[in-house]
Enzyme design. Structure first.
Site, PDB file in Angstrom:
ATOM      1  N   ASN A  87      39.971  -5.906   5.997  1.00 33.40           N
ATOM      2  CA  ASN A  87      39.885  -4.709   5.156  1.00 33.40           C
ATOM      3  C   ASN A  87      38.526  -4.758   4.464  1.00 33.40           C
ATOM      4  O   ASN A  87      38.323  -5.555   3.550  1.00 33.40           O
ATOM      5  CB  ASN A  87      41.030  -4.725   4.136  1.00 33.40           C
ATOM      6  CG  ASN A  87      40.908  -3.602   3.120  1.00 33.40           C
ATOM      7  OD1 ASN A  87      40.057  -2.713   3.261  1.00 33.40           O
ATOM      8  ND2 ASN A  87      41.750  -3.640   2.097  1.00 33.40           N
ATOM      9  N   TRP A  88      37.616  -3.927   4.949  1.00 36.17           N
ATOM     10  CA  TRP A  88      36.237  -3.986   4.434  1.00 36.17           C
ATOM     11  C   TRP A  88      36.069  -3.235   3.116  1.00 36.17           C
ATOM     12  O   TRP A  88      34.982  -3.233   2.539  1.00 36.17           O
ATOM     13  CB  TRP A  88      35.261  -3.440   5.496  1.00 36.17           C
ATOM     14  CG  TRP A  88      35.187  -4.288   6.729  1.00 36.17           C
ATOM     15  CD1 TRP A  88      35.824  -5.474   6.944  1.00 36.17           C
ATOM     16  CD2 TRP A  88      34.436  -4.026   7.917  1.00 36.17           C
ATOM     17  NE1 TRP A  88      35.514  -5.968   8.193  1.00 36.17           N
ATOM     18  CE2 TRP A  88      34.666  -5.090   8.806  1.00 36.17           C
ATOM     19  CE3 TRP A  88      33.579  -2.978   8.323  1.00 36.17           C
ATOM     20  CZ2 TRP A  88      34.064  -5.155  10.073  1.00 36.17           C
ATOM     21  CZ3 TRP A  88      32.988  -3.047   9.583  1.00 36.17           C
ATOM     22  CH2 TRP A  88      33.231  -4.118  10.443  1.00 36.17           C
ATOM     23  N   LYS A  89      37.127  -2.595   2.654  1.00 39.39           N
ATOM     24  CA  LYS A  89      37.109  -1.885   1.363  1.00 39.39           C
ATOM     25  C   LYS A  89      35.855  -1.009   1.264  1.00 39.39           C
ATOM     26  O   LYS A  89      35.384  -0.489   2.267  1.00 39.39           O
ATOM     27  CB  LYS A  89      37.249  -2.894   0.212  1.00 39.39           C
ATOM     28  CG  LYS A  89      38.479  -3.810   0.409  1.00 39.39           C
ATOM     29  CD  LYS A  89      38.873  -4.598  -0.789  1.00 39.39           C
ATOM     30  CE  LYS A  89      40.102  -5.442  -0.467  1.00 39.39           C
ATOM     31  NZ  LYS A  89      40.611  -6.205  -1.581  1.00 39.39           N
ATOM     32  N   HIS A 117      47.896   0.119  -0.071  1.00 35.68           N
ATOM     33  CA  HIS A 117      47.196  -1.064  -0.583  1.00 35.68           C
ATOM     34  C   HIS A 117      47.311  -1.086  -2.110  1.00 35.68           C
ATOM     35  O   HIS A 117      47.297  -0.035  -2.750  1.00 35.68           O
ATOM     36  CB  HIS A 117      45.724  -1.032  -0.153  1.00 35.68           C
ATOM     37  CG  HIS A 117      45.031  -2.333  -0.441  1.00 35.68           C
ATOM     38  ND1 HIS A 117      44.577  -2.651  -1.698  1.00 35.68           N
ATOM     39  CD2 HIS A 117      44.761  -3.395   0.350  1.00 35.68           C
ATOM     40  CE1 HIS A 117      44.047  -3.861  -1.657  1.00 35.68           C
ATOM     41  NE2 HIS A 117      44.141  -4.341  -0.430  1.00 35.68           N
ATOM     42  N   GLU A 161      45.279  -1.647  -4.347  1.00 34.69           N
ATOM     43  CA  GLU A 161      44.181  -0.939  -5.051  1.00 34.69           C
ATOM     44  C   GLU A 161      44.433   0.565  -5.048  1.00 34.69           C
ATOM     45  O   GLU A 161      44.101   1.260  -6.013  1.00 34.69           O
ATOM     46  CB  GLU A 161      42.833  -1.306  -4.401  1.00 34.69           C
ATOM     47  CG  GLU A 161      42.432  -2.730  -4.762  1.00 34.69           C
ATOM     48  CD  GLU A 161      41.618  -3.464  -3.727  1.00 34.69           C
ATOM     49  OE1 GLU A 161      41.039  -2.818  -2.829  1.00 34.69           O
ATOM     50  OE2 GLU A 161      41.556  -4.712  -3.799  1.00 34.69           O
ATOM     51  N   GLU A 164      50.870  -8.690   0.014  1.00 29.67           N
ATOM     52  CA  GLU A 164      49.647  -9.031  -0.710  1.00 29.67           C
ATOM     53  C   GLU A 164      49.953  -9.098  -2.204  1.00 29.67           C
ATOM     54  O   GLU A 164      49.960  -8.063  -2.889  1.00 29.67           O
ATOM     55  CB  GLU A 164      48.572  -7.966  -0.479  1.00 29.67           C
ATOM     56  CG  GLU A 164      48.122  -7.827   0.959  1.00 29.67           C
ATOM     57  CD  GLU A 164      46.726  -7.211   1.034  1.00 29.67           C
ATOM     58  OE1 GLU A 164      45.829  -7.885   1.549  1.00 29.67           O
ATOM     59  OE2 GLU A 164      46.534  -6.087   0.559  1.00 29.67           O
ATOM     60  N   GLY A 166      41.252 -10.922  -4.176  1.00 36.30           N
ATOM     61  CA  GLY A 166      39.893 -10.974  -4.711  1.00 36.30           C
ATOM     62  C   GLY A 166      39.704 -11.972  -5.831  1.00 36.30           C
ATOM     63  O   GLY A 166      38.678 -11.948  -6.508  1.00 36.30           O
ATOM     64  N   SER A 225      42.957 -13.514  -0.864  1.00 34.26           N
ATOM     65  CA  SER A 225      42.061 -14.687  -0.877  1.00 34.26           C
ATOM     66  C   SER A 225      42.234 -15.602   0.339  1.00 34.26           C
ATOM     67  O   SER A 225      42.113 -16.820   0.237  1.00 34.26           O
ATOM     68  CB  SER A 225      42.223 -15.478  -2.181  1.00 34.26           C
ATOM     69  OG  SER A 225      41.833 -14.663  -3.286  1.00 34.26           O
ATOM     70  N   GLY A 244      37.462 -10.041   1.308  1.00 31.23           N
ATOM     71  CA  GLY A 244      36.110 -10.601   1.202  1.00 31.23           C
ATOM     72  C   GLY A 244      35.647 -11.384   2.423  1.00 31.23           C
ATOM     73  O   GLY A 244      34.526 -11.178   2.920  1.00 31.23           O
TER      74      GLY A 244
HETATM   75  P1  13P Z   1      40.672 -10.648  -0.551  1.00 28.72           P
HETATM   76  O1  13P Z   1      40.830 -11.334   0.786  1.00 28.72           O
HETATM   77  O2  13P Z   1      39.239 -10.361  -0.891  1.00 28.72           O
HETATM   78  O3  13P Z   1      41.424 -11.359  -1.622  1.00 28.72           O
HETATM   79  O4  13P Z   1      41.352  -9.203  -0.409  1.00 28.72           O
HETATM   80  C1  13P Z   1      42.633  -9.115   0.116  1.00 28.72           C
HETATM   81  C2  13P Z   1      42.939  -7.694   0.383  1.00 28.72           C
HETATM   82  O5  13P Z   1      43.056  -6.901  -0.537  1.00 28.72           O
HETATM   83  C3  13P Z   1      43.064  -7.266   1.774  1.00 28.72           C
HETATM   84  O6  13P Z   1      43.606  -5.995   1.854  1.00 28.72           O
END
Ligand code: 13P
Length: 248
Positions: A9-11, A93, A95, A165, A171, A210, A232
């Site tokens: 997930n490149w956000k 997600h 977020e 998640e 993150g 993470s 990340g």
């Molecule tokens: P991280 O791997 O940066 O913790 O993010 C996880 C995530 O939100 C994947 O959708």
């Protein structure tokens, strides 16, 4: 037998140049060792679709709107995503839920839209730190799953993927331990089994939060962890491939 899947997930990261380089890096190393999915920002879907032509890496989006089309400024439809080569969509997600006030009901509608459009929803669920500390983890994931099942029915989940998640692990560099993640994955399977044994056994359950090259193998060693949704570490070719290799 459930196949391992590693999804990136490149956000809201990347530029034309960095995205091109990242995809080239993944392609240069030949076939990724496990089923692999990358989810760039909407604006890069076109260029990534072209770069991935002929490869086994699947393309996904990070969100969609549940309406067919119309006056929904700023939104992107399932039909558009299909045209741009997407096979998967991240839905719900944390977020989206916490920063953009996406509700359980909207997540259900989005999953329904994915399924009716031939897109595989990667349904994201997970508790916040406060919810974990209040011992509400199972209640929260059940509530999030129930909203989807109410909308589409449990058997429709044969075309879906679930990503657990925990919000506190996203993150933060503080992954859930393999045991913590496995405990929730087992609970999700048991909860689904009460409604449909077949779905419970066959649905891919990814862990996210993470995940990196160091901790991936221990997470994947758990019986009910079928892969990862990576933030990340999916932005660096070497790290992402290390995670992919750990999945097989
Ligand atoms: P991280 O791997 O940066 O913790 O993010 C996880 C995530 O939100 C994947 O959708």
């Amino acid at each position: 037998m459930r196949k391992p899947l590693v999804a990136g997930n490149w956000k809201m990261h990347g530029s034309r140049a960095s995205v091109t380089a990242l995809v080239e890096g993944l392609l240069d190393l030949g076939a990724t060792p496990c089923q692999t999915l990358i989810c760039p920002s909407f604006v890069f879907l076109d260029q990534v679709q072209r770069q991935l032509a002929g490869s086994d890496i699947a393309l996904g989006a990070q969100n969609l709107d549940w309406h067919d089309k119309g006056a929904y400024t700023g939104e992107v439809s399932a039909e558009m995503l299909v045209e741009f080569g997407c096979s998967h969509v991240l839905v719900g997600h944390s977020e989206r839920r916490s920063l953009f006030a996406e509700t359980d009901v909207q997540v259900g509608l989005k999953v329904e839209k994915c399924l009716s459009s031939g897109l595989t929803p990667v349904i994201c669920i997970g508790e916040s730190l406060a919810e974990r500390q209040a011992d509400e983890t199972f209640t929260v994931v059940q509530r999030q799953l129930d909203a989807v099942i109410r909308q589409v029915g449990v058997t429709a989940l044969r075309h879906g993927i679930i990503a657990y998640e925990p919000v506190w692990a996203i993150g933060t560099g503080e992954s859930a331990t393999p045991e913590q993640a496995e405990t929730v994955h087992v609970h999700i399977r048991q909860y689904l089994a009460k409604q449909d044994e077949n779905i419970s056994q066959n649905i891919q359950l990814l862990y996210g939060g993470s995940v990196n090259g160091e901790n991936a193998a221990d997470l994947f060693a758990q019986e009910n962890i079928d892969g990862a949704l990576v933030g990340g570490a999916s932005l660096k070719v070497d790290d992402f491939l290390r995670i992919c290799r750990a999945a097989v």
